[in-house]
Enzyme design. Structure first.
Site: not given
Length: 627
Positions: A341, A456, A559
């Site tokens: 990640h 983000s 999400q």
């Protein structure tokens, strides 16, 4: 398919033609105010006094002013001050194994393979789909993304350039993120794992992508070769499944041998990894005839396969966890990605993966015709092991097996309502689900905890994420009221609306660059650096007992919403602390898929109760909002 070509379009420079702004540096006062809000909520759950925290906070502005001034200087000179501190602290300096603890799994729709040839064919199609997407990235034909808010701001596209060109190399104390350099000869390759062996699949030769037929042929050759040599393997994939320092020591030992160095360079320079898992087919049944509970169990089985390969005795070592992208395709029909990640966020990887899935689904039932003569052959990698390196591999596998056995995964397919109903109630779907998880945790444990939900910050150059903390004071007041029989429905609704507004406000602060976590991370790193170099005292806030509790995340959420034309997908990952839950979620128009995880042996968690609480919280809030 034999003559299929990828359009070599001219590069589209608008990815970088408009320079994005640098992220702002929040004020000490604003960050401290928000921190104290979250600390107060955590203190309630800890039954802890806030007296020392407030005393430390009172001193903090004075103690941290030199750090803030230093940070402002760094921000002036650096493309992105936040990523500079965030990446090492979040990933590179973490010494725990990456499987379960860090690497998420993205589970694709299951496919029914009638033959081994079907398995190879579908794997080849997914591989080719990823290669074509890489070509779109290289030629900048992926449209530049814009934010979903009213302003529609341009987003940083750097993660697209990095997702198939970075590798996480283990190091003692800290890992290194390597950016692969393009070769002058125009050649590229993919690493293939099959029966715990390593192979190179040639993907681009002299600048041209190899044909689909050549990809399938190489995969078939790899499967045959691996079958012949399956009793002569030393499980090289175990190198990256355990503690990072051990992984680094393993490679220090291995790289004293010239052949190992050559093989390792091939591995690090691979675009991505394909993991061919050869197992007996598993009949999960047809999705359209399954009950919801049966489908949830099937989702769980696919999740374990993608995340851990069910441990070292099955397919857990048929992996290369240091690679950013591992495409896992099992002969049972399970397929998906296991993701390192540190390189990119979910949306970038989902866009790439969905393109590959659509490509594979489009051509899987087609009859492929090509010439019998194939001139591209895979390459088997050679490794030489010392007794020391073999011992490290064995220890790494033991740690990995404990992790794989400890991982507890559940899936909740809540199909009573979804995004459409939430929007009709005039609530942000993401904010709604964040509050649902707060209520579910309160139902399960009677208190709230620090919560992680990535926000983000790609509107800034080289932006990654900050953290939307849903455990606000307003959320605590609301969940407390929801648990009380004395509070009226009107009062509960009033508090819910306040919690929603606060969630929206905190979200906006984060995506605008004014979140608290990146700022506190940078200040803490600078303080630690000063203590190590000059002996300067660390600000008392960072030594306060509540600090470590506020900065750990017993509820880690994300999400991950997938496209409607690709059903039965979800993303999952392990809890980030032993006494916590991971809880990614996929919001669809008529349903929400939750994939909560925990560690089996920790008595402080109850995953079954938490899953039931999620469903109960969804129904409670529906009743609250329904007229």
């Amino acid at each position: 398919m034999e003559k299929e070509k990828v359009d070599e379009l001219p590069p589209n420079d608008n990815w970088y033609e408009t320079a994005l702004p640098k992220p702002p540096v929040p004020s000490l006062e604003a960050t401290l105010d928000r921190y104290l809000e979250y600390a107060a909520v955590v203190a309630v759950g800890q039954k802890a006094s806030l007296a020392t925290t407030h005393d430390a906070a009172h001193k903090f502005v004075r103690q941290a002013t030199p750090l803030q001034e230093q940070l402002l200087e760094i921000a002036e000179k650096s493309p992105n001050w936040a990523t500079k501190f965030w990446l090492p602290e979040m990933y590179m300096r973490v010494r725990m194994p990456t499987p379960v603890n860090s690497n998420p799994g993205y589970i694709f729709p299951k496919v029914k393979f009638e033959t081994k040839e079907d398995h190879i064919k579908y794997t080849a199609l997914l591989t080719r789909g990823l290669l074509e997407y890489k070509n779109l990235i290289d030629t900048k034909q992926v449209c530049r993304e814009k934010s979903t808010g009213a302003q529609k701001l341009q987003m940083c596209m750097e993660q697209y350039d990095r997702v198939l060109s970075c590798y996480r190399e283990p190091g003692v104390g800290e890992d290194t993120q390597i950016r692969k350099q393009k070769t002058n000869d125009g050649n590229e390759h993919v690493l293939v794992m099959c029966r715990n062996q390593t192979f190179l699949l040639h993907s681009r030769i002299n600048g041209a992508l190899v044909s689909y037929a050549d990809v399938e042929y190489q995969l078939a050759q790899i499967e045959e070769i691996s079958k012949i040599n399956q009793n002569n393997t030393a499980n090289i994939g175990a190198s990256g499944v355990g503690p990072r320092d051990n992984a680094a020591l393993f490679w220090q030992d291995m790289l004293t041998v010239e052949q190992n160095s050559k093989s390792y360079e091939w591995v690090k320079s691979a675009l991505f990894v394909v993991c061919l898992d050869m197992e007996d087919p598993i009949d999960y049944g047809k999705n359209d005839t399954m009950s919801i509970s049966e489908k949830e169990k099937e989702f769980v089985a696919r999740g374990y396969s993608t995340l851990t390969g069910h441990g070292s005795s099955k397919f857990g070592l048929n992996r290369w966890y240091d690679a950013t992208i591992q495409l896992v395709v099992s002969s049972s029909g399970v397929n998906g990605l296991c993701i390192e990640h540190s390189t990119a966020e979910g949306i970038v990887i989902i866009n790439m993966a969905e393109t590959a899935i659509r490509y594979a689904q489009k051509y899987f039932k087609s009859k492929m015709v090509w010439n019998d003569v194939r001139n591209v052959h895979p390459k088997s990698l050679t490794w030489h092991f010392s007794e020391n390196s073999r011992n490290i591999l064995k220890k790494q596998a033991e740690v990995f097996d404990e992790l794989a056995n400890e991982l507890e995964l559940e899936v909740l397919i809540f199909n009573e309502f979804g995004k459409d109903s939430i929007k009709n109630w005039r609530v942000s779907p993401d904010g709604f689900i964040q509050l649902i998880m707060q209520l579910a945790h309160y139902k399960t444990h009677g208190h709230l905890v620090s919560t992680y939900e990535s926000a983000s910050v790609r509107r800034f150059g080289a932006g990654r994420v900050d953290n939307i903390r849903a455990n606000t004071q307003e959320a605590l007041e609301w969940v407390t009221a929801m648990a009380s029989k004395k509070e009226s429905k009107e009062r509960k609704l009033e508090l819910f609306k306040k919690a929603v507004l606060k969630q929206v406000k905190v979200t906006l602060e984060n995506i605008s660059g004014y979140g608290v976590d990146n700022h506190l991370c940078a200040l803490f790193c600078l303080a630690r650096e000063r203590e190590e170099t000059t002996g300067e005292d660390i600000p008392s806030l960072f030594l306060d007992p509540l600090w470590s509790e506020v900065m750990r995340f017993p509820l880690s959420t994300s999400q991950v919403t997938t496209s409607l034309d690709i059903p039965d997908c979800y993303l999952t990952y392990g809890a980030v602390v032993r006494d916590g839950y991971g809880c990614p979620y996929n919001i669809q128009p008529d349903r929400v898929i939750f994939a909560p995880t925990a560690f089996r042996s920790d008595p402080r968690t109850d995953l079954q109760h938490f899953k039931k609480s999620l469903a109960g919280a969804m129904r409670d809030v529906k009743e609250l909002l329904s007229n």
